[in-house]
Structures are given as C-alpha cells and as structure tokens.
Design a protein around this motif. Structure first.
Motif, PDB file in Angstrom:
ATOM      1  N   VAL A 148       5.204  11.060  -9.044  1.00 16.58           N
ATOM      2  CA  VAL A 148       6.321  11.186  -8.111  1.00 16.58           C
ATOM      3  C   VAL A 148       5.744  11.326  -6.707  1.00 16.58           C
ATOM      4  CG1 VAL A 148       8.316  12.583  -7.461  1.00 16.58           C
ATOM      5  CG2 VAL A 148       7.710  12.341  -9.882  1.00 16.58           C
ATOM      6  N   PRO A 149       6.045  10.387  -5.799  1.00 14.76           N
ATOM      7  CA  PRO A 149       6.838   9.181  -6.003  1.00 14.76           C
ATOM      8  C   PRO A 149       6.059   8.138  -6.808  1.00 14.76           C
ATOM      9  CG  PRO A 149       5.981   9.187  -3.771  1.00 14.76           C
ATOM     10  CD  PRO A 149       5.576  10.497  -4.398  1.00 14.76           C
ATOM     11  N   GLU A 150       6.799   7.259  -7.431  1.00 17.42           N
ATOM     12  CA  GLU A 150       6.231   6.248  -8.328  1.00 17.42           C
ATOM     13  C   GLU A 150       5.212   5.342  -7.633  1.00 17.42           C
ATOM     14  OE1 GLU A 150       8.172   2.589 -10.610  1.00 17.42           O
ATOM     15  OE2 GLU A 150       8.999   4.533 -11.232  1.00 17.42           O
ATOM     16  N   SER A 151       5.338   5.137  -6.321  1.00 20.61           N
ATOM     17  CA  SER A 151       4.410   4.266  -5.581  1.00 20.61           C
ATOM     18  C   SER A 151       2.957   4.740  -5.694  1.00 20.61           C
ATOM     19  CB  SER A 151       4.813   4.181  -4.110  1.00 20.61           C
ATOM     20  OG  SER A 151       4.765   5.464  -3.508  1.00 20.61           O
ATOM     21  N   TRP A 152       2.754   6.017  -5.998  1.00 17.71           N
ATOM     22  CA  TRP A 152       1.392   6.544  -6.116  1.00 17.71           C
ATOM     23  C   TRP A 152       0.710   6.120  -7.405  1.00 17.71           C
ATOM     24  CZ3 TRP A 152      -2.355   8.577  -3.265  1.00 17.71           C
ATOM     25  CH2 TRP A 152      -2.045   8.746  -1.921  1.00 17.71           C
ATOM     26  N   ASP A 153       1.452   5.621  -8.363  1.00 15.43           N
ATOM     27  CA  ASP A 153       0.848   5.097  -9.588  1.00 15.43           C
ATOM     28  C   ASP A 153      -0.112   3.959  -9.233  1.00 15.43           C
ATOM     29  OD1 ASP A 153       0.222   4.535 -12.208  1.00 15.43           O
ATOM     30  OD2 ASP A 153       2.268   4.093 -12.815  1.00 15.43           O
ATOM     31  N   LYS A 154       0.349   3.024  -8.435  1.00 14.67           N
ATOM     32  CA  LYS A 154      -0.487   1.893  -8.017  1.00 14.67           C
ATOM     33  C   LYS A 154      -1.596   2.336  -7.065  1.00 14.67           C
ATOM     34  CE  LYS A 154      -0.242  -2.835  -6.246  1.00 14.67           C
ATOM     35  NZ  LYS A 154      -1.365  -3.242  -7.059  1.00 14.67           N
ATOM     36  N   LYS A 155      -1.290   3.246  -6.143  1.00 14.14           N
ATOM     37  CA  LYS A 155      -2.306   3.713  -5.183  1.00 14.14           C
ATOM     38  C   LYS A 155      -3.482   4.378  -5.897  1.00 14.14           C
ATOM     39  CE  LYS A 155       0.936   4.218  -1.400  1.00 14.14           C
ATOM     40  NZ  LYS A 155       1.632   5.135  -0.493  1.00 14.14           N
ATOM     41  N   LEU A 156      -3.190   5.243  -6.854  1.00 11.50           N
ATOM     42  CA  LEU A 156      -4.276   5.875  -7.602  1.00 11.50           C
ATOM     43  C   LEU A 156      -4.990   4.848  -8.475  1.00 11.50           C
ATOM     44  CD1 LEU A 156      -2.728   9.307  -8.666  1.00 11.50           C
ATOM     45  CD2 LEU A 156      -4.431   8.878  -6.899  1.00 11.50           C
ATOM     46  N   GLY A 157      -4.228   3.942  -9.061  1.00 13.00           N
ATOM     47  CA  GLY A 157      -4.838   2.878  -9.869  1.00 13.00           C
ATOM     48  C   GLY A 157      -5.802   2.036  -9.058  1.00 13.00           C
ATOM     49  N   ASN A 158      -5.469   1.778  -7.807  1.00 10.60           N
ATOM     50  CA  ASN A 158      -6.354   0.986  -6.945  1.00 10.60           C
ATOM     51  C   ASN A 158      -7.633   1.729  -6.580  1.00 10.60           C
ATOM     52  OD1 ASN A 158      -4.696  -1.247  -6.943  1.00 10.60           O
ATOM     53  ND2 ASN A 158      -3.641  -0.662  -5.060  1.00 10.60           N
TER      54      ASN A 158
END
Length: 173
Positions: A148-158
């Motif tokens: 939360v927020p969901e946008s951090w899923d991709k940021k951490l994945g990157n």
C-alpha cells in the motif's frame, strides 16, 4: 504437537512455490525464548536488494502485546509504502542506539543474495545489550502481502536485479 506435525507434513515448495524449500527435509528445532519477563524484543527486518545502501527497515514492536509494524527508509524516515496497510500515519519510533551496528550486521549477512530480508532481534534490556539473528528470508510473507499503495509493488520489484545461479555449482551462469 498437532501444529508441529502439520508443519512437518506440509510441502511449502508446493504450497507457496518457495523454491528454496524444494529439496530440504522438514525439521523442527527449538530456540531459546527471547524475553526478559517484561518485554519482547523489537525485530528489525532489513529488506536488502543486492547489498545496496538503499534498503528498508521493517520494525516490529510489542509482537505479543500491542503489535506495531512500521516501515522506515535508510534515513529512519517513514517509507512511502506499507505491507497490508498505509504506513503514512505511523509515528516514527525512537532510533535505537545500535542502529549502525544492526545495519552493518544485516549488510554482512546479505552479501550473497540478490534480495534477502535479514531479521535481527535487538534487546537493549539484556545485560550488556544483545543482538540475535532471527532469520534470513527470501520470500517476505510468501510473497502474499499486498503493498500500500500498490504502485510500490513494481518499484520494489525493480530494485531486485535477479541473478541466475546454476544450482549444481556456486558459480553464476
């Protein structure tokens, strides 16, 4: 005993697709309880990617009485994300006097891995203070906790630059 038997008979590789459990024979071991009778130790969970200085600290406090979890950045400020909840309104906890020592230990333990969460228990109430390594984990919450927020899923994945290793040797492919 029922809980332990269930764990011994559960294939965590099949259940959660955590590949690092695939060829490990299940075992149960018992550790010393880390309580001083009045307070359980705070847990500092360092999320480290490629041993980079950019990391996040998940502080878990009062695990058994008034559970609190706060995600902090490397500068001890609130991280812009949380696991399962919004981290933005959490109070910033006091910085432990041994934070730099905790970080050094976590980074030493993380050097072999693309991503690892290093869990350290810090017990300032113990005689002479005490730091205990809890675990190294490669799949935080089996990869199931929503960011939360969901946008951090991709940021951490990157942040995770996965390196492929040949399981038959210690050399990178």
């Amino acid at each position: 005993m029922d809980k332990l038997t269930t764990h011994l008979n559960t294939n965590f590789y099949t259940l959660y697709r955590e590949w690092h459990y695939k060829d490990i024979e299940p075992r149960i071991f018992v550790e010393e309880m880390l309580l001083d009778g009045t307070k359980d130790p705070d847990t500092y969970k360092f999320h480290i990617f490629q041993g980079l200085e950019d990391h996040y600290i998940q502080l878990t406090a009062d695990r058994f009485t008034n559970y609190k979890r706060t995600i902090l950045d490397k500068d001890w400020q609130l991280a812009p994300f949380g696991f399962l909840y919004d981290n933005a309104n959490n109070p910033i906890p006091p910085k432990p006097s041994e934070l730099e020592h905790l970080k050094r230990l976590a980074f030493m333990l993380s050097q072999m891995f693309d991503y690892v969460r290093v869990d350290l228990y810090y017990m300032p109430f113990a005689k002479g203070q005490k730091i205990v390594v809890g675990e190294l984990t490669f799949t935080h919450a089996c990869g199931t906790e929503r960011l939360v927020p969901e946008s951090w899923d991709k940021k951490l994945g990157n942040m995770w630059q996965h390196t492929s290793y040949n399981r038959g040797s210690d050399e990178a492919k």
